[in-house]
Scaffold this motif. Structure first.
Motif, PDB file in Angstrom:
ATOM      1  N   GLU A   2       3.346 -26.219  20.676  1.00 10.08           N
ATOM      2  CA  GLU A   2       3.566 -27.333  19.462  1.00 10.08           C
ATOM      3  C   GLU A   2       4.057 -26.780  18.456  1.00 10.08           C
ATOM      4  O   GLU A   2       3.335 -25.788  18.034  1.00 10.08           O
ATOM      5  CB  GLU A   2       2.314 -28.222  19.425  1.00 10.08           C
ATOM      6  CG  GLU A   2       2.308 -29.343  18.491  1.00 10.08           C
ATOM      7  CD  GLU A   2       3.349 -30.311  18.948  1.00 10.08           C
ATOM      8  OE1 GLU A   2       3.910 -31.089  18.101  1.00 10.08           O
ATOM      9  OE2 GLU A   2       3.386 -30.568  20.112  1.00 10.08           O
ATOM     10  N   ILE A   3       4.988 -27.243  17.781  1.00  5.91           N
ATOM     11  CA  ILE A   3       5.483 -26.554  16.455  1.00  5.91           C
ATOM     12  C   ILE A   3       5.250 -27.726  15.282  1.00  5.91           C
ATOM     13  O   ILE A   3       5.678 -28.786  15.485  1.00  5.91           O
ATOM     14  CB  ILE A   3       7.286 -26.318  16.633  1.00  5.91           C
ATOM     15  CG1 ILE A   3       7.271 -25.356  17.476  1.00  5.91           C
ATOM     16  CG2 ILE A   3       7.576 -25.803  15.217  1.00  5.91           C
ATOM     17  CD1 ILE A   3       8.660 -25.151  17.869  1.00  5.91           C
ATOM     18  N   GLU A   4       4.595 -27.187  14.518  1.00  6.43           N
ATOM     19  CA  GLU A   4       4.145 -28.062  13.240  1.00  6.43           C
ATOM     20  C   GLU A   4       5.291 -28.157  12.385  1.00  6.43           C
ATOM     21  O   GLU A   4       6.160 -27.140  12.043  1.00  6.43           O
ATOM     22  CB  GLU A   4       2.901 -27.627  12.539  1.00  6.43           C
ATOM     23  CG  GLU A   4       1.733 -27.273  13.255  1.00  6.43           C
ATOM     24  CD  GLU A   4       0.668 -26.940  12.458  1.00  6.43           C
ATOM     25  OE1 GLU A   4       0.497 -26.809  11.335  1.00  6.43           O
ATOM     26  OE2 GLU A   4      -0.227 -26.338  13.185  1.00  6.43           O
ATOM     27  N   ILE A   8       8.064 -25.161  10.347  1.00  7.01           N
ATOM     28  CA  ILE A   8       9.637 -25.250  10.324  1.00  7.01           C
ATOM     29  C   ILE A   8      10.095 -25.007   8.943  1.00  7.01           C
ATOM     30  O   ILE A   8      11.245 -24.421   8.849  1.00  7.01           O
ATOM     31  CB  ILE A   8      10.117 -26.359  10.983  1.00  7.01           C
ATOM     32  CG1 ILE A   8       9.624 -26.636  12.430  1.00  7.01           C
ATOM     33  CG2 ILE A   8      11.608 -26.586  10.953  1.00  7.01           C
ATOM     34  CD1 ILE A   8      10.109 -28.066  12.857  1.00  7.01           C
ATOM     35  N   TYR A  44      16.195 -21.754  12.870  1.00  7.30           N
ATOM     36  CA  TYR A  44      16.483 -23.078  13.066  1.00  7.30           C
ATOM     37  C   TYR A  44      16.888 -23.404  14.424  1.00  7.30           C
ATOM     38  O   TYR A  44      16.614 -24.304  15.134  1.00  7.30           O
ATOM     39  CB  TYR A  44      17.319 -23.595  11.901  1.00  7.30           C
ATOM     40  CG  TYR A  44      16.394 -24.009  10.714  1.00  7.30           C
ATOM     41  CD1 TYR A  44      15.248 -24.686  10.634  1.00  7.30           C
ATOM     42  CD2 TYR A  44      16.730 -23.536   9.337  1.00  7.30           C
ATOM     43  CE1 TYR A  44      14.502 -25.035   9.400  1.00  7.30           C
ATOM     44  CE2 TYR A  44      16.118 -23.727   8.344  1.00  7.30           C
ATOM     45  CZ  TYR A  44      15.008 -24.525   8.392  1.00  7.30           C
ATOM     46  OH  TYR A  44      14.361 -24.909   7.102  1.00  7.30           O
ATOM     47  N   ILE A  47      14.173 -22.951  16.992  1.00 11.72           N
ATOM     48  CA  ILE A  47      13.384 -24.296  17.020  1.00 11.72           C
ATOM     49  C   ILE A  47      13.947 -25.405  17.625  1.00 11.72           C
ATOM     50  O   ILE A  47      13.467 -26.238  18.397  1.00 11.72           O
ATOM     51  CB  ILE A  47      12.649 -24.389  15.591  1.00 11.72           C
ATOM     52  CG1 ILE A  47      12.066 -23.344  14.986  1.00 11.72           C
ATOM     53  CG2 ILE A  47      12.134 -25.823  15.665  1.00 11.72           C
ATOM     54  CD1 ILE A  47      10.845 -23.234  15.606  1.00 11.72           C
ATOM     55  N   ILE A  48      15.248 -25.610  17.306  1.00 13.67           N
ATOM     56  CA  ILE A  48      15.955 -26.754  18.037  1.00 13.67           C
ATOM     57  C   ILE A  48      16.146 -26.721  19.249  1.00 13.67           C
ATOM     58  O   ILE A  48      15.892 -27.622  20.046  1.00 13.67           O
ATOM     59  CB  ILE A  48      17.410 -26.960  17.403  1.00 13.67           C
ATOM     60  CG1 ILE A  48      17.282 -27.266  15.873  1.00 13.67           C
ATOM     61  CG2 ILE A  48      18.076 -27.768  18.281  1.00 13.67           C
ATOM     62  CD1 ILE A  48      18.543 -27.556  15.115  1.00 13.67           C
ATOM     63  N   ILE A  50      13.868 -24.948  21.521  1.00 14.55           N
ATOM     64  CA  ILE A  50      12.531 -25.265  21.965  1.00 14.55           C
ATOM     65  C   ILE A  50      12.187 -26.657  22.040  1.00 14.55           C
ATOM     66  O   ILE A  50      11.546 -27.021  22.872  1.00 14.55           O
ATOM     67  CB  ILE A  50      11.548 -24.052  21.185  1.00 14.55           C
ATOM     68  CG1 ILE A  50      11.806 -22.738  21.280  1.00 14.55           C
ATOM     69  CG2 ILE A  50      10.001 -24.674  21.325  1.00 14.55           C
ATOM     70  CD1 ILE A  50      10.914 -22.066  20.311  1.00 14.55           C
ATOM     71  N   GLU A  51      12.531 -27.219  21.140  1.00 13.44           N
ATOM     72  CA  GLU A  51      12.252 -28.669  20.893  1.00 13.44           C
ATOM     73  C   GLU A  51      12.996 -29.426  22.080  1.00 13.44           C
ATOM     74  O   GLU A  51      12.560 -30.461  22.562  1.00 13.44           O
ATOM     75  CB  GLU A  51      12.595 -29.360  19.482  1.00 13.44           C
ATOM     76  CG  GLU A  51      11.604 -28.742  18.435  1.00 13.44           C
ATOM     77  CD  GLU A  51      10.093 -29.101  18.830  1.00 13.44           C
ATOM     78  OE1 GLU A  51       9.968 -30.518  19.090  1.00 13.44           O
ATOM     79  OE2 GLU A  51       9.138 -28.603  18.532  1.00 13.44           O
ATOM     80  N   LEU A  52      14.361 -29.223  22.222  1.00 16.18           N
ATOM     81  CA  LEU A  52      15.299 -29.967  23.155  1.00 16.18           C
ATOM     82  C   LEU A  52      14.549 -29.591  24.691  1.00 16.18           C
ATOM     83  O   LEU A  52      14.799 -30.389  25.487  1.00 16.18           O
ATOM     84  CB  LEU A  52      16.730 -29.427  22.941  1.00 16.18           C
ATOM     85  CG  LEU A  52      17.320 -29.884  21.885  1.00 16.18           C
ATOM     86  CD1 LEU A  52      18.826 -29.292  21.669  1.00 16.18           C
ATOM     87  CD2 LEU A  52      17.435 -31.618  21.988  1.00 16.18           C
ATOM     88  N   LYS A  54      11.706 -29.383  25.766  1.00 19.48           N
ATOM     89  CA  LYS A  54      10.289 -30.007  26.033  1.00 19.48           C
ATOM     90  C   LYS A  54      10.361 -30.973  26.704  1.00 19.48           C
ATOM     91  O   LYS A  54      11.361 -31.872  26.744  1.00 19.48           O
ATOM     92  CB  LYS A  54       9.684 -30.350  24.670  1.00 19.48           C
ATOM     93  CG  LYS A  54       9.118 -29.208  23.906  1.00 19.48           C
ATOM     94  CD  LYS A  54       8.292 -29.706  22.805  1.00 19.48           C
ATOM     95  CE  LYS A  54       7.511 -28.474  22.078  1.00 19.48           C
ATOM     96  NZ  LYS A  54       6.879 -29.091  21.099  1.00 19.48           N
TER      97      LYS A  54
END
Length: 54
Positions: A2-4, A8, A44, A47-48, A50-52, A54
């Motif tokens: 989980e990234i807060e 970011i 960034y 992070i993008i 990693i979020e994609l 999930k």
């Protein structure tokens, strides 16, 4: 993982502020600013990705 949202924003900001403070002390050339901005940009992108995934 989980990234807060706070993470970011603060990690790249801290990287850039650290660069600015060190550049005032060591008088680095202006092109090294783009290295710091590139590191922030790569952060960034990671992070993008990693979020994609999930």
């Amino acid at each position: 993982m989980e990234i807060e949202p706070k993470t970011i924003v603060w990690y790249p900001f801290f990287t850039f502020v650290t660069y600015v403070l060190l550049s005032l002390i060591f008088e680095w050339p202006i092109w090294s600013l783009f290295i710091a901005l590139g590191i922030v940009f790569l952060y960034y992108i990671v992070i993008i990705i990693i979020e994609l995934n999930k």
